[in-house]
Design an enzyme around this catalytic site. Sequence first.
Site, mmCIF file in Angstrom:
data_model
loop_
_atom_site.group_PDB
_atom_site.id
_atom_site.type_symbol
_atom_site.label_atom_id
_atom_site.label_comp_id
_atom_site.label_asym_id
_atom_site.label_seq_id
_atom_site.Cartn_x
_atom_site.Cartn_y
_atom_site.Cartn_z
ATOM 1 N N GLY A 169 0.470 -5.036 0.669
ATOM 2 C CA GLY A 169 -0.472 -5.065 -0.242
ATOM 3 C C GLY A 169 -0.306 -5.539 -1.490
ATOM 4 N N ALA B 11 0.914 -1.178 -0.142
ATOM 5 C CA ALA B 11 -0.003 -0.069 0.096
ATOM 6 C C ALA B 11 0.793 1.230 0.065
ATOM 7 C CB ALA B 11 -0.751 -0.154 1.258
ATOM 8 N N GLU C 195 -0.903 -9.479 -0.992
ATOM 9 C CA GLU C 195 -2.415 -9.392 -0.850
ATOM 10 C C GLU C 195 -2.954 -9.231 -2.168
ATOM 11 O OE1 GLU C 195 -2.190 -6.207 2.091
ATOM 12 O OE2 GLU C 195 -3.660 -7.333 3.374
ATOM 13 N N GLU D 219 4.060 -5.507 7.310
ATOM 14 C CA GLU D 219 3.268 -4.409 8.157
ATOM 15 C C GLU D 219 3.742 -4.429 9.652
ATOM 16 O OE1 GLU D 219 1.806 -6.726 6.174
ATOM 17 O OE2 GLU D 219 0.825 -5.504 4.702
HETATM 18 N N1 COA Z 1 4.722 3.188 -0.460
HETATM 19 C C1 COA Z 1 5.107 4.252 -0.783
HETATM 20 N N2 COA Z 1 6.230 4.436 -1.728
HETATM 21 C C2 COA Z 1 7.046 3.442 -1.633
HETATM 22 C C3 COA Z 1 6.577 2.168 -0.852
HETATM 23 C C4 COA Z 1 5.351 2.072 -0.300
HETATM 24 N N3 COA Z 1 4.779 0.854 0.222
HETATM 25 N N4 COA Z 1 7.525 1.073 -1.423
HETATM 26 C C5 COA Z 1 8.619 1.920 -1.997
HETATM 27 N N5 COA Z 1 8.228 3.150 -2.058
HETATM 28 C C6 COA Z 1 8.881 4.321 -2.801
HETATM 29 C C7 COA Z 1 10.248 4.747 -1.796
HETATM 30 O O1 COA Z 1 9.674 5.725 -1.010
HETATM 31 C C8 COA Z 1 11.118 5.288 -2.970
HETATM 32 O O2 COA Z 1 10.699 6.496 -3.164
HETATM 33 P P1 COA Z 1 11.473 7.865 -3.569
HETATM 34 O O3 COA Z 1 12.292 7.421 -4.670
HETATM 35 O O4 COA Z 1 10.754 8.949 -4.031
HETATM 36 O O5 COA Z 1 12.386 7.872 -2.254
HETATM 37 C C9 COA Z 1 10.865 4.372 -4.191
HETATM 38 O O6 COA Z 1 9.656 3.703 -3.932
HETATM 39 C C10 COA Z 1 11.770 3.210 -4.225
HETATM 40 O O7 COA Z 1 12.045 2.603 -3.063
HETATM 41 P P2 COA Z 1 13.247 2.543 -2.202
HETATM 42 O O8 COA Z 1 12.880 1.925 -0.779
HETATM 43 O O9 COA Z 1 14.174 3.532 -2.494
HETATM 44 O O10 COA Z 1 13.878 1.011 -2.824
HETATM 45 P P3 COA Z 1 15.002 0.046 -2.171
HETATM 46 O O11 COA Z 1 15.139 -0.821 -3.316
HETATM 47 O O12 COA Z 1 16.054 0.716 -1.398
HETATM 48 O O13 COA Z 1 13.791 -0.910 -1.306
HETATM 49 C C11 COA Z 1 11.839 -1.970 -0.718
HETATM 50 C C12 COA Z 1 12.865 -1.608 -1.918
HETATM 51 C C13 COA Z 1 10.724 -2.804 -1.146
HETATM 52 C C14 COA Z 1 12.721 -3.006 0.285
HETATM 53 C C15 COA Z 1 11.244 -0.816 0.165
HETATM 54 O O14 COA Z 1 10.967 0.318 -0.669
HETATM 55 C C16 COA Z 1 10.178 -1.042 1.131
HETATM 56 O O15 COA Z 1 10.687 -1.470 2.075
HETATM 57 N N6 COA Z 1 9.025 -0.559 0.777
HETATM 58 C C17 COA Z 1 8.104 -0.574 1.735
HETATM 59 C C18 COA Z 1 7.500 -1.987 1.835
HETATM 60 C C19 COA Z 1 6.187 -1.880 2.863
HETATM 61 O O16 COA Z 1 6.458 -1.938 4.110
HETATM 62 N N7 COA Z 1 5.144 -2.482 2.404
HETATM 63 C C20 COA Z 1 3.973 -2.592 3.025
HETATM 64 C C21 COA Z 1 3.184 -1.401 3.147
HETATM 65 S S1 COA Z 1 1.954 -1.351 4.364
#
Ligand code: COA
Length: 258
Positions: free
Chosen positions: A110, A65, A113, A133
């Site tokens: 999400g 999400a 999901e 989460e």
């Molecule tokens: N919501 C909003 N933005 C998100 C996102 C999310 N769930 N997941 C990634 N992004 C965005 C990052 O903020 C970043 O944006 P920016 O370039 O403007 O800063 C961009 O996507 C790239 O992500 P980044 O974190 O820089 O990539 P990474 O390779 O270092 O890490 C993940 C990849 C997937 C490990 C990491 O993005 C992450 O942990 N995301 C969240 C996962 C999560 O908790 N999901 C459940 C949400 S309820």
Amino acid sequence: MYQMLLTNLENGILTITINRPDKLNALNRDVFSDLDKATDEIQNDPSIRSAIITGAGAKAFVAGADITEFDGLGKDEAMALAKRGQDVFFKIENSSKPIIAAVNGFALGGGCELAMACHFRIAAHNAKFGQPEVNLGLIPGYGGTQRLTQLIGKGRAIELLISGTMIDAATALQYGLVNYVADAGELLNKATVILSVINTKAPLAIAACIKAANAVFDTTSNGYETEITAFGECFTTDDRKEGTSAFLEKRKPEFKGK
Ligand code: COA
């Protein structure tokens, strides 16, 4: 037609690509609204027999999400957000036409999901699944606690839910979360080949199989009764006559979905 999705219809297969690669295809309101509309399109367009959902870019299917939309939410707004997500994912799960997830990278929160709401999943070798989460002080809200438990069993599901650990594609295959693992470059081709076979089968029988299988997890209905009724209804279809005639005449059936 869609702000956040790319779509391509070929040989009855609609490929839907969630297109926010700079945000790892995170599910914001607009993506949900588009997925809702796309599920209607799948249902209503007779030239669509089945669909694939995938993510744009090489890195992510969907990284969850959109966390930026969580800011400032109170309990009621958060519940409404979860309800909206669940409703769209129920619509995918209950689609009478097959919808499969081609998981091309991170399928987190999400994203996992969404993949689980699809009828089944195939993954690229670089795919990663998880419900992280708890790292945010949250739980899944779009059906993840339910579908993960249904798909991989309670012990494994609770471990993933409470640890936030990601699993790789090989582990997802071992857990039964995905049906196949393919090379990233071959993922969509693999999905297309699988659906090309399915698309030759009787559409009403396919719809009945999905409905009866979903009934296993529907506490308001008895799956065995659903199966009996659906079995009976198949006998009212032209496709049943065509299927049995074709078998006896030693030819390929031509199903019309009637
Ligand atoms: N919501 C909003 N933005 C998100 C996102 C999310 N769930 N997941 C990634 N992004 C965005 C990052 O903020 C970043 O944006 P920016 O370039 O403007 O800063 C961009 O996507 C790239 O992500 P980044 O974190 O820089 O990539 P990474 O390779 O270092 O890490 C993940 C990849 C997937 C490990 C990491 O993005 C992450 O942990 N995301 C969240 C996962 C999560 O908790 N999901 C459940 C949400 S309820």
